[in-house]
Design an enzyme around this catalytic site. Structure first.
Site, PDB file in Angstrom:
ATOM      1  N   TRP A 187      37.377 -32.957   9.955  1.00 41.80           N
ATOM      2  CA  TRP A 187      36.198 -32.107  10.138  1.00 41.80           C
ATOM      3  C   TRP A 187      35.022 -33.005  10.484  1.00 41.80           C
ATOM      4  O   TRP A 187      34.823 -34.038   9.847  1.00 41.80           O
ATOM      5  CB  TRP A 187      35.858 -31.302   8.869  1.00 41.80           C
ATOM      6  CG  TRP A 187      34.536 -30.618   9.053  1.00 41.80           C
ATOM      7  CD1 TRP A 187      34.274 -29.524   9.829  1.00 41.80           C
ATOM      8  CD2 TRP A 187      33.269 -31.043   8.533  1.00 41.80           C
ATOM      9  NE1 TRP A 187      32.928 -29.240   9.810  1.00 41.80           N
ATOM     10  CE2 TRP A 187      32.293 -30.151   9.019  1.00 41.80           C
ATOM     11  CE3 TRP A 187      32.865 -32.088   7.705  1.00 41.80           C
ATOM     12  CZ2 TRP A 187      30.931 -30.271   8.711  1.00 41.80           C
ATOM     13  CZ3 TRP A 187      31.516 -32.216   7.392  1.00 41.80           C
ATOM     14  CH2 TRP A 187      30.575 -31.310   7.888  1.00 41.80           C
ATOM     15  N   GLU A 228      39.549 -28.808  11.743  1.00 43.78           N
ATOM     16  CA  GLU A 228      38.775 -27.733  11.100  1.00 43.78           C
ATOM     17  C   GLU A 228      37.502 -27.404  11.872  1.00 43.78           C
ATOM     18  O   GLU A 228      36.610 -28.233  12.006  1.00 43.78           O
ATOM     19  CB  GLU A 228      38.404 -28.169   9.670  1.00 43.78           C
ATOM     20  CG  GLU A 228      37.542 -27.149   8.926  1.00 43.78           C
ATOM     21  CD  GLU A 228      37.128 -27.633   7.532  1.00 43.78           C
ATOM     22  OE1 GLU A 228      37.368 -28.809   7.204  1.00 43.78           O
ATOM     23  OE2 GLU A 228      36.565 -26.816   6.781  1.00 43.78           O
ATOM     24  N   LYS A 230      34.046 -24.791  12.715  1.00 45.87           N
ATOM     25  CA  LYS A 230      32.953 -24.236  11.922  1.00 45.87           C
ATOM     26  C   LYS A 230      31.984 -23.532  12.854  1.00 45.87           C
ATOM     27  O   LYS A 230      31.902 -23.855  14.038  1.00 45.87           O
ATOM     28  CB  LYS A 230      32.265 -25.398  11.189  1.00 45.87           C
ATOM     29  CG  LYS A 230      31.235 -24.999  10.174  1.00 45.87           C
ATOM     30  CD  LYS A 230      30.787 -26.211   9.351  1.00 45.87           C
ATOM     31  CE  LYS A 230      29.773 -25.785   8.306  1.00 45.87           C
ATOM     32  NZ  LYS A 230      29.401 -26.867   7.410  1.00 45.87           N
ATOM     33  N   ASP A 261      38.649 -22.453   7.291  1.00 45.43           N
ATOM     34  CA  ASP A 261      37.798 -22.484   6.096  1.00 45.43           C
ATOM     35  C   ASP A 261      37.154 -21.109   5.949  1.00 45.43           C
ATOM     36  O   ASP A 261      36.494 -20.621   6.874  1.00 45.43           O
ATOM     37  CB  ASP A 261      36.741 -23.591   6.256  1.00 45.43           C
ATOM     38  CG  ASP A 261      35.869 -23.776   5.019  1.00 45.43           C
ATOM     39  OD1 ASP A 261      35.353 -22.761   4.510  1.00 45.43           O
ATOM     40  OD2 ASP A 261      35.695 -24.925   4.581  1.00 45.43           O
ATOM     41  N   HIS A 264      33.495 -20.456   7.117  1.00 43.50           N
ATOM     42  CA  HIS A 264      33.063 -20.998   8.405  1.00 43.50           C
ATOM     43  C   HIS A 264      32.963 -20.000   9.548  1.00 43.50           C
ATOM     44  O   HIS A 264      33.028 -20.383  10.708  1.00 43.50           O
ATOM     45  CB  HIS A 264      34.000 -22.134   8.825  1.00 43.50           C
ATOM     46  CG  HIS A 264      33.740 -23.398   8.080  1.00 43.50           C
ATOM     47  ND1 HIS A 264      34.319 -24.604   8.407  1.00 43.50           N
ATOM     48  CD2 HIS A 264      32.946 -23.646   7.009  1.00 43.50           C
ATOM     49  CE1 HIS A 264      33.894 -25.537   7.580  1.00 43.50           C
ATOM     50  NE2 HIS A 264      33.068 -24.982   6.708  1.00 43.50           N
ATOM     51  N   HIS A 288      41.104 -23.843   3.864  1.00 40.13           N
ATOM     52  CA  HIS A 288      40.066 -24.292   2.954  1.00 40.13           C
ATOM     53  C   HIS A 288      39.540 -23.026   2.321  1.00 40.13           C
ATOM     54  O   HIS A 288      38.706 -22.334   2.899  1.00 40.13           O
ATOM     55  CB  HIS A 288      38.943 -25.017   3.696  1.00 40.13           C
ATOM     56  CG  HIS A 288      39.179 -26.484   3.806  1.00 40.13           C
ATOM     57  ND1 HIS A 288      38.251 -27.365   4.299  1.00 40.13           N
ATOM     58  CD2 HIS A 288      40.253 -27.240   3.454  1.00 40.13           C
ATOM     59  CE1 HIS A 288      38.736 -28.599   4.242  1.00 40.13           C
ATOM     60  NE2 HIS A 288      39.954 -28.554   3.742  1.00 40.13           N
ATOM     61  N   ASP A 296      25.234 -20.458   2.416  1.00 43.49           N
ATOM     62  CA  ASP A 296      26.130 -21.505   1.904  1.00 43.49           C
ATOM     63  C   ASP A 296      27.591 -21.106   2.088  1.00 43.49           C
ATOM     64  O   ASP A 296      27.960 -19.965   1.826  1.00 43.49           O
ATOM     65  CB  ASP A 296      25.852 -21.753   0.419  1.00 43.49           C
ATOM     66  CG  ASP A 296      26.826 -22.767  -0.152  1.00 43.49           C
ATOM     67  OD1 ASP A 296      26.904 -23.873   0.408  1.00 43.49           O
ATOM     68  OD2 ASP A 296      27.524 -22.457  -1.129  1.00 43.49           O
ATOM     69  N   ASP A 298      30.123 -22.745   0.544  1.00 44.36           N
ATOM     70  CA  ASP A 298      30.949 -23.497  -0.406  1.00 44.36           C
ATOM     71  C   ASP A 298      30.736 -23.162  -1.877  1.00 44.36           C
ATOM     72  O   ASP A 298      30.649 -24.058  -2.708  1.00 44.36           O
ATOM     73  CB  ASP A 298      30.722 -25.001  -0.190  1.00 44.36           C
ATOM     74  CG  ASP A 298      31.083 -25.425   1.222  1.00 44.36           C
ATOM     75  OD1 ASP A 298      32.276 -25.439   1.537  1.00 44.36           O
ATOM     76  OD2 ASP A 298      30.171 -25.735   2.005  1.00 44.36           O
ATOM     77  N   ASP A 328      37.920 -25.669  -0.996  1.00 44.10           N
ATOM     78  CA  ASP A 328      36.731 -26.378  -0.526  1.00 44.10           C
ATOM     79  C   ASP A 328      35.479 -25.691  -1.059  1.00 44.10           C
ATOM     80  O   ASP A 328      35.008 -24.718  -0.484  1.00 44.10           O
ATOM     81  CB  ASP A 328      36.724 -26.410   1.014  1.00 44.10           C
ATOM     82  CG  ASP A 328      35.576 -27.255   1.554  1.00 44.10           C
ATOM     83  OD1 ASP A 328      34.897 -27.926   0.748  1.00 44.10           O
ATOM     84  OD2 ASP A 328      35.366 -27.262   2.788  1.00 44.10           O
TER      85      ASP A 328
HETATM   86  C1  RNT Z   1      32.334 -28.690   5.891  1.00 47.77           C
HETATM   87  C2  RNT Z   1      33.818 -28.547   5.847  1.00 47.77           C
HETATM   88  C3  RNT Z   1      34.559 -29.685   5.219  1.00 47.77           C
HETATM   89  C4  RNT Z   1      33.862 -30.266   4.009  1.00 47.77           C
HETATM   90  C5  RNT Z   1      34.671 -31.291   3.257  1.00 47.77           C
HETATM   91  C6  RNT Z   1      33.856 -32.067   2.303  1.00 47.77           C
HETATM   92  O1  RNT Z   1      31.717 -27.562   6.308  1.00 47.77           O
HETATM   93  O2  RNT Z   1      34.157 -27.354   5.228  1.00 47.77           O
HETATM   94  O3  RNT Z   1      35.841 -29.298   4.953  1.00 47.77           O
HETATM   95  O4  RNT Z   1      33.467 -29.270   3.115  1.00 47.77           O
HETATM   96  O5  RNT Z   1      35.346 -32.078   4.139  1.00 47.77           O
HETATM   97 ZN    ZN Z   2      36.192 -26.982   4.755  1.00 48.71          ZN
END
Ligand code: RNT
Ligand code: ZN
Length: 421
Positions: A187, A228, A230, A261, A264, A288, A296, A298, A328
């Site tokens: 990523w 990955e 985003k 993810d 994302h 993820h 956010d 995460d 994640d």
């Molecule tokens: C960031 C990605 C990635 C990170 C990690 C720390 O938007 O999701 O996966 O969160 O690699």
């Molecule tokens: Zn991620």
């Protein structure tokens, strides 16, 4: 809770599910075989252990200042082992390159070697778990202007290419030593705050950088490559070079894993609907699992509808054998070990709920056009005694039942975490 009570409740639950044709014992057996990869970075706020370790950059952010975060690899291993001991099943651990152990020396990202992860490999061996890996393409002077693999400066680009190549090799060593392939996930944060004139050139540079990174074939028994995408990050709101379409196309063409993810995509879009679409064209995916909340991406995952839907899709589509489940999220406002335990236990609960569904019956009724039955049954399933099956699973797997795990975390907090200044 007393063992007899848990078992008595389970016996009743088993009958209730059996009425729908669901075998709770077999759901439990299947659940035991599903590993989840715990991400190292929840343990120390995505800090890592580089001698030059600085501020977290790359458009991701950790908020909160809960005391007691791991400051050394030993502390992180001890914290992660504590979390793993409170989670039913055998899982995995997912490392970022910045979590190396270089014995106090300065080892830059283009100098990492398997020996810097020897401590982690031995730890994983001792626990009988596999490792996964990630190049760290952020929090570094050479990523400070927001570009890495797609950088216009050939020297900087090459630095990150080298880092990613070395990361794959390290993943392969981990996989070989531990007897289970490491998924090495790339990523990068590359993108722009405002609308670019040139969308194209950075993507072409990223494409050829990936070609170079993946040039050397590695044994898929040792290492699997994932990429990955985003939609946006902090400071890359208008443009992200490695978008979903970019990586999906690349993965299909070059036989790579796509990492989806959950945080994302557009807020009204979920990855649930993407899984079967992507699986038509790639062999395996990495997830993820995360929880997006407003800006956010995460937050600690919880057993909400989104998480349940992800697990349902993996089970209904029979995708578990082709999916690597990674997590994640990063939250520094609560006990970090609890964050791991809450998140992983939520993921496992979601999987168990999905395994306790009469999927075949529902599929048949759907095919025959009986959408009334489908909706009615999905609603009725919500009040079946799932908690009794979950408790039984924890009991069988020798981990604390219900909320008893929190007592363990509190004890560890006062005996260990609170001593960290
Ligand atoms: C960031 C990605 C990635 C990170 C990690 C720390 O938007 O999701 O996966 O969160 O690699
Ligand atoms: Zn991620």
């Amino acid at each position: 809770m007393k063992t007899e009570k848990i078992e008595a409740a389970y016996a009743l639950a088993k009958e209730r599910y059996a009425e729908l044709g669901v075998d709770t014992d077999s759901a439990i057996q299947k659940l035991k075989a599903i590993p989840i990869s715990l991400h190292c970075w929840q343990g120390d706020d995505v800090g890592g252990f580089e001698s030059f370790g600085g501020e977290l950059t790359g458009g991701i952010a950790v908020t909160g200042n809960y005391p007691g975060k791991a400051r050394t690899p030993d502390e992180l291993r001890s914290d992660a082992a504590k979390a793993l001991s409170l989670i039913p099943g055998t899982h995995r651990f997912n490392l970022h390159a910045s979590y190396l152990e270089a014995g106090g020396k300065t080892v830059d990202r283009d100098e990492i070697r398997p020996e810097h992860f020897e401590g982690w490999i031995q730890w994983a061996q001792s626990l009988g778990i596999g490792l996964d890996f990630n190049p760290t393409c952020f929090s570094h002077a050479k990523s400070a202007d927001g570009f890495t693999l797609s950088h216009h400066d050939a020297g900087i680009r090459q630095f990150w290419i080298e880092h990613c190549k070395l990361s794959r090799e390290i993943g392969a060593v981990m996989g070989e030593r531990l007897g289970t392939p490491a998924v090495t996930n790339i990523w990068i944060p590359d993108g722009m705050k405002d609308t670019p004139i040139d969308y194209k050139a950075p993507r072409l540079r990223l494409q050829s950088a990936l070609d170079e990174i993946f040039e050397k074939p590695l044994n898929p028994k040792h290492n699997l490559d994932a990429i990955e995408g985003k939609l946006f990050g902090l400071g890359s709101e208008s443009y992200v070079v490695g978008s979903h379409e970019f990586y999906l196309g690349y993965a299909v063409k070059h036989d790579k894993l796509v990492c989806l993810d959950a945080g994302h995509y557009h807020p009204t879009e979920t990855i649930v609907d993407k899984i079967s679409a992507v699986m038509c064209h790639v062999d395996e995916i990495l997830l993820h699992v995360s929880r997006g909340v407003r800006w956010d991406s995460d937050h600690v995952i919880i057993l909400n509808d989104d998480l349940r839907a992800i697990a349902q899709e993996l089970v209904r589509g029979d995708f578990l054998g082709r999916t690597h489940i990674g997590l994640d999220f990063f939250d520094a406002s609560i006990n970090r070990i609890a964050a791991w335990v809450i998140g992983v236990r939520a993921m496992i609960k979601a999987l168990l709920l999905a395994l306790l569904e009469p999927t075949e019956t529902l599929r048949e009724r759907e095919l025959s056009g009986d959408y009334t039955y489908r909706l009615a049954t999905l609603e009725d399933l919500k009040t079946l005694p799932f908690g009794a099956v979950w408790d039984e699973y924890c009991l069988q797997m020798n981990v604390p039942v219900a909320s008893a795990w929190l007592g363990d975390v509190r004890q560890y907090e006062s005996a260990v975490l609170s001593l960290r200044a």
